[in-house]
Design an enzyme around this catalytic site. Sequence first.
Site, PDB file in Angstrom:
ATOM      1  CG  HIS A 380      -2.222  -0.628   0.967  1.00 30.11           C
ATOM      2  ND1 HIS A 380      -3.401  -0.466   0.499  1.00 30.11           N
ATOM      3  CD2 HIS A 380      -2.569  -2.296   1.358  1.00 30.11           C
ATOM      4  CE1 HIS A 380      -4.273  -1.422   0.409  1.00 30.11           C
ATOM      5  NE2 HIS A 380      -3.902  -2.381   0.984  1.00 30.11           N
ATOM      6  CE  LYS A 571      -6.277  14.190  -0.517  1.00 26.01           C
ATOM      7  NZ  LYS A 571      -6.131  13.230  -1.489  1.00 26.01           N
ATOM      8  NE  ARG A 572      -5.171  10.278   9.568  1.00 25.13           N
ATOM      9  CZ  ARG A 572      -4.739   9.389  10.537  1.00 25.13           C
ATOM     10  NH1 ARG A 572      -5.770   8.255  10.762  1.00 25.13           N
ATOM     11  NH2 ARG A 572      -4.002   9.656  11.400  1.00 25.13           N
ATOM     12  CE  LYS A 577      -2.762  11.032   2.721  1.00 27.00           C
ATOM     13  NZ  LYS A 577      -3.590  10.350   1.554  1.00 27.00           N
ATOM     14  CB  THR A 679      -9.815   5.050  -2.540  1.00 24.59           C
ATOM     15  OG1 THR A 679      -9.709   5.204  -1.388  1.00 24.59           O
ATOM     16  CG2 THR A 679      -9.485   3.574  -2.970  1.00 24.59           C
ATOM     17  CE  LYS A 683     -14.184   6.163  -0.997  1.00 29.29           C
ATOM     18  NZ  LYS A 683     -13.563   6.124   0.288  1.00 29.29           N
TER      19      LYS A 683
END
Length: 844
Positions: A380, A571-572, A577, A679, A683
Amino acid sequence: MSMSKPLTDQEKRKQISVRGLAGVENVADLKTNFNRHLHFTLVKDRNVATKRDYYFALAHTVRDHLVGRWIRTQQHYYEKDPKRVYYLSLEFYMGRTLQNTMVNLALENACDEATYQLGLDMEELQDMEEDAGLGNGGLGRLAACFLDSMATLGLAAYGYGIRYEFGIFNQKVVNGWQVEEADDWLRYGNPWEKARPEYMRPVHFYGRVEHNPDGVKWVDTQVILALPYDTPVPGYRNNIVNTMRLWSAKAPCEFHLKDFNVGGYIQAVLDKNLAENISRVLYPNDNFFEGKELRLKQEYFVVAATLQDIIRRFKASKFGSTEVVRMDLTTLPDKVAIQLNDTHPALAIPELMRILIDDEKLTWDTAWDITVRTCAYTNHTVLPEALERWPVDLFQNLLPRHLEIIYEVNRRHLERISALYPGDHDRLRRMSLVEEGGQKKINMAHLCIVGSHAVNGVAQIHSDIIKDTVFKDFYDVDPQKFQNKTNGITPRRWLVMCNPGLAEVIAERIGEDYIRDLSQLKSLLKFVDDDAFIRDIANVKQENKLKFAVHLEEQFKVKINPNSMFDVQVKRIHEYKRQLLNCLHIITLYNRIKKEPNKAWTPRTIMIGGKAAPGYHTAKMIIKLITAIGEVVNNDSVVGDRLKVIFLENYRVTLAEKVIPAADLSEQISTAGTEASGTGNMKFMLNGALTIGTMDGANVEMAEEAGEENLFIFGMRVKDVEALDKKGYDALEYYNRIPELKQAIDQISGGFFSPGEPDQFKDIVKMLMCHDRFKVFADYEDYIQCQEKVSALYKNTKEWTKMVIHNIAGCGKFSSDRTIGQYAREIWGMEPSLEKIAAPDDPR
């Protein structure tokens, strides 16, 4: 029509056909059962029902529709004895269950009508349910989507994990800082689980290993009991109900009591808590390894309990009922597939070896062949800080037999590599399962690769990176092991359930079948120039935005302009990110508006949400920076409602289901090569938002499916990042060359956003200027220019909406049904099926 008064929410919901039919008998039965459950709840000691009582009555009423199907499905598996797949994960991020169950059983409209006739609002009752927050983010939510797809595709599948008493913490924001509070999700009970004490299993820890002529014994261990709780997992309208089995830790009755005269009886009973701490709490780290003993205990606990269950079920199956077959475990890989969700359940490999060799008395070679053919591993992440490397001394103490087995696996593995590459000692060092150095460590990813017949990444670019860099040595010797399985999301929860208006507009054009076969969305392309369809899509989005604006006002007392562009990054919180890149855009936009207040700016509401791991200082500072920027921007009268910044508190599955359908712009802006798949990106795409993103993770395939011209792609590609690494990334160069970037950084470091404490953000600025692994400044210029294109297009509603339609039409690939179909055929050796089985009320 235009004269009639507007429809109530309930009347609107009734018109949505994808929510199922509300037959008269059906509604009457539901009311009867609801009242029966309510009576049982109240008869105990109260005569006034609370909203929670009504929720439990509804949950139990809906659950009644599951149990017959559940029993029949499991009976069906017992008789047919299909190959079974076991999805092992330390995380299952399920969210709420009630509405998802109604959707999959086609009960939504009937329940809505029944509760309405009883004077209740079903949406209010749904809001009483706690999220099952047994996950951190993508990895745990992927497991949940996979369970939905495995049931929908008729696979005999079982999710196995831990029943954490406390899931991911609830996030409060106090004075702009994250504060964590415990998630006591089981406080009022969980109507969806069933304890199964008859399947309790012992799990051993510590002790020592005895080598005798008649074999090996692991002795003097501490025993903890694993108590299973089963949760039903319904497929979409196919009458199949699979099982998620989560283990809870229980101290055995004798625990410490045999030596209670030492510390006393009372203390011995109190010490039972220590044993039961194993399933107390989810570790709240996303993409970060924390080598704590309790975490290793959790990892072995789930693996040991699950493998006993797998072997019990294998031996008890109907086809294994003759004495000969029952004892022969060589056929295990024909009947059992084990999928390891990251390295967290990697101990399944040495544990299966231990059972086969020590208990079942198989030879090493036979045992190893069975193990490798049974297990498969999903990687992952490629971030080095996320890879699990357990200190050998921890292992030696907690799992001495498993350490011996790992050493022997390693000896044989290195022998093979040595034969292939004589004298290449550096290769042996790189490929060893045991990392030498300060303290010796076990590299769990290497164990998984060597012990599995298949290794997969979760998006094409990620799978390529694995083969080319991180695990290149392993790819060179076993290329046939390496595969790609691009992630997907379940269209049941992430479209039909969370965005019924959009699901209905689609169904009106192409029918309802796409919900099972999302590839059918591509036939929406023929409506891309259809004015009525364009208008319908735009209207649904506007309605969702209004609904979310109301929610924000009710929950957080913030007023937003629903006509502004909803620009969302949820998101986290993590440096890779790049929420900081988003911050720099906000500041730049703010400075531009201040400079030219009379220009016709495209109004934006920028929403950022996500949790920071409690020990991740930089991530917590990023949250404080976002809220500090919001304080300045939101209170500047010159800016007005042309720019607002909102931090979305306590982002979780249930909040995602509200914000994603309302978003216009999806921010997917990680440094190329760092986000394995993502993911959330899928969405947003399915729910009619446009994406601004880098060529990273599944964004690459999204651009491929929808057409790159229909996404706002910017920034370095992986090859550019590599080139910049070679050359050396110099943040100062960008800072000195780009005036707007310099201005923004100077404002952050000079206290413009923290007047009370001017050097509040000095650590963030220092990181950006001196040691930014994720090269925020390198993508700044292209990002700002790309955002200008976004603003320009948003002014043209029709062209914007046409681009949205291209995106929705390109979503087919990103269904988890497609993903699971590929796992089934290419890794597990199983054939998915869209057949229905008989409902419990049908004759068999």
